[in-house]
Design an enzyme around this catalytic site. Structure first.
Site, PDB file in Angstrom:
ATOM      1  N   GLY A 116       0.765  -1.237   0.000  1.00  0.00           N
ATOM      2  CA  GLY A 116       0.000   0.000   0.000  1.00  0.00           C
ATOM      3  C   GLY A 116       0.795   1.285   0.000  1.00  0.00           C
ATOM      4  O   GLY A 116       0.206   2.365   0.034  1.00  0.00           O
ATOM      5  N   GLY A 117       2.112   1.205  -0.051  1.00  0.00           N
ATOM      6  CA  GLY A 117       2.917   2.427  -0.024  1.00  0.00           C
ATOM      7  C   GLY A 117       2.582   3.379  -1.146  1.00  0.00           C
ATOM      8  O   GLY A 117       2.504   4.601  -0.948  1.00  0.00           O
ATOM      9  N   CYS A 234      11.714  -2.820  -9.041  1.00  0.00           N
ATOM     10  CA  CYS A 234      12.836  -2.558  -8.139  1.00  0.00           C
ATOM     11  C   CYS A 234      13.982  -3.492  -8.513  1.00  0.00           C
ATOM     12  O   CYS A 234      14.599  -4.121  -7.653  1.00  0.00           O
ATOM     13  CB  CYS A 234      12.424  -2.714  -6.679  1.00  0.00           C
ATOM     14  SG  CYS A 234      11.753  -4.337  -6.244  1.00  0.00           S
TER      15      CYS A 234
END
Length: 473
Positions: A116-117, A234
Site C-alpha cells: 500500500g505504499g 525494483c
C-alpha cells in the site's frame, strides 16, 4: 555493515551494465540502507510536518513529502503513525507514485498494490475525489493493503483481489491513470532485504519478464485514451526494464513513451531512453526503474463512448442523479444520532447497505461490477439491532472540525498509548464535564487533533472502542 554474498551471475551482469561505475556500486553494499517516511498530505502539509516532526526532516529529492529517518528512530512506535500521518517507505520506492501525474477526480488503478505504499500516496493526491481501485492478486496481501489505506484515511477506494485479466474484462478502458509496480526479481532491494537473493537464485529476471508483460498487456486494456500508465520495478535487469518497455511499445501502437525529468543521481535508460534508473551508489536509496506511457487519444480504434467504457448510462459526476440511497428508516435511529454529530453529512445518494454494513461508495463506482472485493468505498459502520457502531475507517477520515464530540490528547500524554492498547481512558473532572457529549455517545479520540479511533462516553471515563486488529502491541 559487512559485504553480503551476492550471486556471481548477478555481479557479472552488473559489471556489464555499469562499466566503470561497477566498483562504486559494489562498495555501496557495505553501507546501511537508507530508511524513510512519506507524510500523508491527505492529513497534513509538509510545513505542518516540519513544525511537529519528532524525526529528521532531510527531504527525499524525488518527492515533495518524503523524508529520511535515522537508524535509531522508531516511527512505527509513535502515536502519529497510528493517526496515519505518515507511511514508512524505502526512499527509492517513493518514486513511482510521485512520477504518475494524478489529479483530484481521476479514476486511478494501482494494479499490484500491496502493501500500500504507493496506493496511499495516490489516494492522498486524489483528495477524496474520483476513484482509487487498489488491487493485489494475493488475498492475504490485499488485507494489509486495505489496512494501510484505511489508516491513511483514504475514503474513495475499492480494494480488490483479482487477476489483471479479470479486472480488464470487467472495466475495459476505464482508468485515467494506472500504476503497475510489477512483481520483479528484486535486484535493487538486495541491500535492504538480503533474503531476496535466495528468491533471485530460484526465480531470476527471465522468470519475471513474461509475467510483467502479461500484466502490462492487461493494464493497457484498462487505460482510457489520453490516460497515463507508470511502469516500475525494483530491479536492474534490462529484460525486466528497458526490454519490457520496448516490447510494450512494439505491441501497443497507441502507446508513446513520455520523458521523465532526471534529478540529481537519477540515470536515463541503458540506451539513453527517457526512463529513470536509480542506483544505490548514486542516490540515498535503493534500486528502482520507472517508465511513463501515454495512450494516444487519436486512435480511432480506441475512441469509444463513456457508455461503452463503463457500462453506465450516466456521465462522470452524475452518481446522485440515478441513486437515492437508503432512507432514514433503513439507516436506523442509531445511525441518524451519530450523523447528527457531523458538521456536514455524508452524501446519502452514495450510501449503500449490505449485510447490515453501511458504506459510502466512491464517485463513479458501479455496483454492477462483479469483482472479489475486500472493500467497496468507505465503511461507515455496522447496524446492530437498535444501535449503530461507526467503523475504525470512518474515524480516520474525520477531524474535530467535522465531528462535534471529540477528545484530543497531546502526543506526550501517556493515555494515548493506553488508548491504543485498548485500555479505558480516565478523564479529569474538567474533561468529563463536556456538555456537548451525549450520554453513552460516540467520541472521536484524537492525538493533537488527528483522529485515532472511537470511544464511548461513560462520564468519568471513555470506554475504549479502538479496533482490536490495530492495537499497539
Amino acid at each position: 555493515m559487512r559485504l553480503m554474498k551476492l550471486p556471481e551471475t548477478f555481479l557479472e551482469n552488473m559489471k556489464e551494465l555499469l562499466g566503470g561505475e561497477y566498483s562504486a556500486w559494489l562498495a555501496s553494499y557495505e553501507e546501511n540502507p537508507h530508511q524513510g517516511l512519506r507524510i500523508n498530505t491527505g492529513k497534513l502539509t509538509a510545513e505542518t510536518w516540519k513544525s511537529i516532526s519528532p524525526y529528521g526532516t532531510e527531504q527525499v529529492l524525488w518527492t515533495g513529502n518524503g523524508y529520511y529517518i535515522g537508524d535509531q528512530d522508531r516511527p512505527a512506535r509513535d502515536p502519529y503513525y497510528y493517526a496515519g500521518l505518515y507511511y514508512l517507505q524505502e526512499p527509492s520506492a517513493m518514486a513511482p507514485a510521485a512520477l504518475l501525474p494524478v489529479d483530484p477526480g481521476d479514476r486511478v488503478l494501482d494494479l499490484c498494490a500491496a502493501p500500500g505504499g504507493k496506493s496511499t500516496e495516490l489516494g492522498a493526491r486524489l483528495k477524496g475525489q474520483g476513484l482509487l481501485v487498489s488491487n493485489d492478486i494475493s488475498n492475504s496481501r490485499a488485507k494489509a493493503l486495505l489496512k494501510n489505506l484505511e489508516l491513511a484515511g483514504v475514503s474513495n477506494l475499492c480494494v480488490t483481489s483479482e487477476t489483471p485479466e479479470k479486472l480488464a474484462d470487467v472495466f475495459g478502458p476505464f482508468f485515467d491513470k494506472i500504476l503497475v509496480d510489477a512483481p520483479c526479481s528484486g535486484e535493487g532491494m538486495f541491500r535492504k532485504d538480503p533474503d531476496l537473493i535466495k528468491s533471485w537464485q530460484e526465480h531470476g529476471p527471465s522468470y519475471y519478464a513474461p509475467i510483467q508483460r502479461q500484466i502490462l498487456s492487461q493494464a493497457v486494456r484498462m487505460l482510457k485514451p489520453g490516460g497515463y500508465l507508470l511502469y516500475s520495478t525494483c530491479t536492474f535487469a534490462a529484460c525486466e526494464d528497458e526490454d519490457t518497455v520496448h516490447w510494450l511499445l512494439d505491441q501497443e501502437s497507441e502507446l508513446e513513451l513520455m520523458p521523465l525529468l532526471l534529478w540529481e543521481g537519477a540515470q536515463p535508460g541503458i540506451n539513453k531512453e527517457p526512463v529513470i534508473r536509480l542506483f544505490p551508489h548514486k542516490i540515498k536509496g535503493e534500486g528502482h526503474f520507472a517508465a511513463l506511457f501515454h495512450k494516444k487519444s487519436s486512435s480511432s480504434s480506441q475512441k469509444i463512448s463513456e457508455e461503452q467504457a463503463t457500462g453506465k448510462t450516466r456521465r462522470k459526476g452524475q452518481t446522485g442523479a440515478l441513486r437515492k440511497g437508503p432512507s432514514d428508516a433503513e439507516l436506523g435511529e442509531g445511525f441518524l444520532q451519530w450523523e447528527q454529530q457531523l458538521s456536514s453529512p455524508f452524501p446519502r445518494e452514495r450510501m449503500m447497505i449490505r449485510d447490515q454494513l453501511v458504506y459510502l461508495l466512491p464517485e463513479d463506482f458501479e455496483p454492477g461490477w462483479r469483482l472479489r472485493y475486500l472493500r467497496t468505498g468507505l465503511l461507515l459502520g455496522e447496524q446492530k439491532k437498535q444501535r449503530f457502531e461507526p467503523s475504525q475507517a470512518a474515524a480516520m477520515v474525520l477531524s474535530p472540525s467535522r465531528y462535534a464530540c471529540c477528545f484530543s490528547m497531546k502526543r506526550s500524554d501517556e493515555r494515548v498509548i493506553r488508548y491504543l492498547k485498548g485500555e479505558t481512558v480516565s478523564l479529569t473532572e474538567e474533561e468529563a464535564g463536556q456538555d456537548a457529549w451525549p450520554k453513552n455517545g460516540w467520541i472521536l479520540v484524537c492525538v493533537d487533533g488527528w483522529p485515532l479511533g472511537w470511544a464511548k462516553n461513560a462520564g468519568a471515563v471513555l470506554k475504549n472502542k479502538y479496533y482490536p486488529g490495530w492495537r499497539w502491541q
